[in-house]
Design an enzyme around this catalytic site. Sequence first.
Site, mmCIF file in Angstrom:
data_model
loop_
_atom_site.group_PDB
_atom_site.id
_atom_site.type_symbol
_atom_site.label_atom_id
_atom_site.label_comp_id
_atom_site.label_asym_id
_atom_site.label_seq_id
_atom_site.Cartn_x
_atom_site.Cartn_y
_atom_site.Cartn_z
ATOM 1 N N GLY A 12 0.782 -1.308 0.152
ATOM 2 C CA GLY A 12 0.178 0.216 0.055
ATOM 3 C C GLY A 12 0.775 1.278 0.040
ATOM 4 O O GLY A 12 0.362 2.484 0.608
ATOM 5 N N ASN A 14 1.590 2.809 -2.665
ATOM 6 C CA ASN A 14 0.798 3.824 -3.638
ATOM 7 C C ASN A 14 -0.681 4.554 -2.943
ATOM 8 O O ASN A 14 -0.699 5.648 -3.052
ATOM 9 C CB ASN A 14 0.368 3.314 -4.753
ATOM 10 C CG ASN A 14 1.581 3.128 -5.707
ATOM 11 O OD1 ASN A 14 1.997 4.297 -6.248
ATOM 12 N ND2 ASN A 14 2.197 2.262 -5.978
ATOM 13 N N MET A 91 -4.080 -6.684 -7.420
ATOM 14 C CA MET A 91 -3.320 -7.610 -8.322
ATOM 15 C C MET A 91 -4.308 -8.499 -8.709
ATOM 16 O O MET A 91 -3.761 -9.795 -9.229
ATOM 17 C CB MET A 91 -2.418 -8.552 -7.305
ATOM 18 C CG MET A 91 -1.239 -7.744 -6.839
ATOM 19 S SD MET A 91 -0.253 -7.012 -8.229
ATOM 20 C CE MET A 91 1.194 -6.111 -7.161
ATOM 21 N N ILE A 93 -7.375 -9.167 -11.677
ATOM 22 C CA ILE A 93 -7.835 -8.583 -12.822
ATOM 23 C C ILE A 93 -9.387 -8.485 -12.845
ATOM 24 O O ILE A 93 -9.973 -9.699 -12.352
ATOM 25 C CB ILE A 93 -7.332 -9.437 -14.439
ATOM 26 C CG1 ILE A 93 -6.081 -8.961 -14.502
ATOM 27 C CG2 ILE A 93 -8.409 -8.810 -15.469
ATOM 28 C CD1 ILE A 93 -5.711 -9.742 -15.832
ATOM 29 N N ASN A 108 -5.479 2.583 -12.780
ATOM 30 C CA ASN A 108 -4.657 1.798 -12.564
ATOM 31 C C ASN A 108 -2.912 2.352 -12.580
ATOM 32 O O ASN A 108 -2.834 3.113 -13.593
ATOM 33 C CB ASN A 108 -4.584 0.641 -13.260
ATOM 34 C CG ASN A 108 -3.745 -0.400 -12.783
ATOM 35 O OD1 ASN A 108 -3.451 -0.867 -11.619
ATOM 36 N ND2 ASN A 108 -2.942 -1.193 -13.822
ATOM 37 N N HIS A 110 0.587 1.023 -13.272
ATOM 38 C CA HIS A 110 1.448 -0.170 -14.008
ATOM 39 C C HIS A 110 2.966 0.087 -13.763
ATOM 40 O O HIS A 110 3.335 1.270 -14.386
ATOM 41 C CB HIS A 110 0.859 -0.684 -15.267
ATOM 42 C CG HIS A 110 1.579 -1.687 -15.698
ATOM 43 N ND1 HIS A 110 1.381 -2.891 -15.148
ATOM 44 C CD2 HIS A 110 2.719 -1.922 -16.552
ATOM 45 C CE1 HIS A 110 2.221 -3.825 -15.664
ATOM 46 N NE2 HIS A 110 3.158 -3.357 -16.605
HETATM 47 C C1 GAR Z 1 3.424 -1.197 -7.275
HETATM 48 O O1 GAR Z 1 4.729 -1.156 -8.015
HETATM 49 C C2 GAR Z 1 2.334 -1.020 -8.459
HETATM 50 O O2 GAR Z 1 2.749 -0.552 -9.626
HETATM 51 C C3 GAR Z 1 2.488 -2.753 -8.853
HETATM 52 O O3 GAR Z 1 2.538 -3.234 -7.660
HETATM 53 C C4 GAR Z 1 2.955 -2.613 -6.536
HETATM 54 C C5 GAR Z 1 2.190 -2.380 -5.498
HETATM 55 O O4 GAR Z 1 2.933 -1.500 -4.458
HETATM 56 N N1 GAR Z 1 1.147 -3.129 -9.632
HETATM 57 C C6 GAR Z 1 1.113 -3.974 -10.425
HETATM 58 O O5 GAR Z 1 2.153 -4.667 -10.676
HETATM 59 C C7 GAR Z 1 -0.380 -4.036 -11.044
HETATM 60 N N2 GAR Z 1 -0.041 -4.837 -12.407
HETATM 61 P P1 GAR Z 1 2.009 -0.972 -3.129
HETATM 62 O O6 GAR Z 1 1.253 -2.048 -2.690
HETATM 63 O O7 GAR Z 1 3.104 -0.541 -2.152
HETATM 64 O O8 GAR Z 1 1.499 0.421 -3.753
#
Ligand code: GAR
Length: 208
Positions: A12, A14, A91, A93, A108, A110
């Site tokens: 989390g 982001n 994670m 779809i 989203n 990516h």
């Molecule tokens: C982030 O790097 C995000 O871009 C990626 O997972 C991580 C989550 O980190 N998302 C994907 O790969 C989706 N296809 P977080 O839980 O610390 O935000």
Amino acid sequence: MKNICVLVSGGGTNLQAIIDAEKSGEIKGGKVTCVISSKADAYALERARLAGIPTAVIPRKDYYSEKMYSEAILEELQKQNADLVVLAGFMTILDECVTKAFPYKIINVHPALIPSFCGEGFYGLRVHKAALDYGVKVSGATVHFVNEKADAGAIILQGTVNVENGETPESLQKKIMENVEWKLLPKAVSLFCEDRIVIRDGKAYVDP
Ligand code: GAR
């Protein structure tokens, strides 16, 4: 004020970037009103609780199919009166029952430069490993709208980092998160909440 629902599965960071941006007044016209996790033990839930944001856990493992899971997510999003749905390290779809109910209302992040290293099976560290295996010299992150195809919706913002000799998937992930994701995701949320993203011919443009 737009209701922002953030969907998470992991650490989390982001989500934290969005919470911090909201606290510092960077996000005008929107408020995170709910955090929904696909995993009961996601640390993102703790971040939400610390920020006083209501949470819901809808475990992916409790549902037989992607469609049944998506229907449960859709029900919760409708209950929450979501105006914007943010996938922040989510994670799973989502089936088109969700994407069709929220056209150009799901964002989203990516961790690569779409259309490279994206689509089904490309998530988390796998993305960075694929980019390094290919030998790219630049990578980055993309914030985009979500449609029926994985990682194929209109691009809102992209940012880049240089790939150095000796880079590892972990170091590249950290670099992209710190320099791109944590900045661009809150920015895109803010632009959306201020109605500054315009769609023309299926492409997204930021209204200056
Ligand atoms: C982030 O790097 C995000 O871009 C990626 O997972 C991580 C989550 O980190 N998302 C994907 O790969 C989706 N296809 P977080 O839980 O610390 O935000």
